[in-house]
Design an enzyme around this catalytic site. Sequence first.
Site, short mmCIF file in Angstrom:
data_model
loop_
_atom_site.label_atom_id
_atom_site.label_comp_id
_atom_site.label_asym_id
_atom_site.label_seq_id
_atom_site.Cartn_x
_atom_site.Cartn_y
_atom_site.Cartn_z
CB CYS A 119 -0.83 0.03 1.03
SG CYS A 119 -1.71 1.51 1.69
CG HIS A 275 -4.68 -2.47 3.05
ND1 HIS A 275 -3.85 -2.92 4.03
CD2 HIS A 275 -4.18 -1.22 2.86
CE1 HIS A 275 -2.88 -2.21 4.31
NE2 HIS A 275 -3.18 -1.00 3.60
CD GLU A 276 -5.55 0.99 -0.24
OE1 GLU A 276 -5.41 2.15 0.43
OE2 GLU A 276 -4.43 0.28 -0.10
CG HIS A 279 -5.59 3.08 4.65
ND1 HIS A 279 -4.81 3.08 5.90
CD2 HIS A 279 -4.79 2.49 3.87
CE1 HIS A 279 -3.65 2.40 5.89
NE2 HIS A 279 -3.61 1.91 4.45
CG HIS A 285 -0.07 0.52 6.79
ND1 HIS A 285 0.95 1.17 6.03
CD2 HIS A 285 -1.33 0.30 6.28
CE1 HIS A 285 0.46 1.43 5.00
NE2 HIS A 285 -0.84 0.83 4.91
ZN ZN Z 1 -2.33 0.48 3.67
#
Ligand code: ZN
Length: 320
Positions: A119, A275-276, A279, A285
Amino acid sequence: MAPTVFEKSSNIIFLLTTLLILPVFCISSKQSPFQFLENLQGYQKGDKVAGLHELKQYLNNFGYLNYNQENLESNSDQKDDHFDDILESAIKTYQLNYHLKPTGVLDSKTVSTMMLPRCGVSDIMINGATRMRAGQKKMHHHQKFMHAVSHYQFFTGSPKWPLDKTNLTYIFNTNRTSTNTTRAISRAFDKWAASTHFTFTQIQENSWISSNITADIRIGFYSRDHGDGYPFDGPYGVLAHASAPTSGSFHLDSDEAWSIGPVPDHIDLETVALHEIGHLLGLQHSSVIDAIMYPSVSDGMAKELHGDDVQGIKDLYNKV
Ligand code: ZN
Ligand code: ZN
């Protein structure tokens, strides 16, 4: 199982293009923008080696060094190929975050970990304002702003969506996004919805053009420089990035060989989307390797949400 994500109507163009560029593509398909790291293996403090400035740039991009325009003058020594104290310290912090022995030496495990696709969001958020206000110039002070990540963490200041805003809308910013692509990303939203207090609603693509509806989250595929100051880098390297609440931008590197599900030499789209979205909801992370918020992902690999990720959201939104 579709190996890549492409729109049906562009299949013929894609096929022709592929045939034309195939010889080049085959040679370069395993090349990563992080390939330069291979030549740096074995070096340590005191060494001078061509290409070390690229490592400094890498560590700067992911938060382990802190260059910026304001103190470029005082950091000019960091732009060269000298393996100095500051670089050693940055590597040690990286090694701690990635469960490697914190030797400060570019051993083979450190190099192979750094080379994994990842990422683009920085691992460490340095509080720039505090640094600026304190007028930190002496580089030995640098270290106190570094910390190893133990599990889930939040962005600086713990930005989050308002507690009463539990439904977030999302939109794909191009009507050329294939159904397979949008479905994979929607499945990722559904997985987060199943494990948190959030729900997600997709706004149809045509409303992007026809109205001034602004979705909470805007998703798009971009190549190289795409105007936000964080250019993508071609296949492998950086795969995607997303913003902290409540900005809602979610960008994917269109040069990746994306796949629906784990396919060798491809990057699983749903894994990266999971994952995104983390965020976008406020997670930074995690150093838990099995957590979806771990920064890197190997090609041909799929991951799911982990207890560490879910606990992070519960903690951030006081839903424990
Ligand atoms: Zn990330
Ligand atoms: Zn971007």
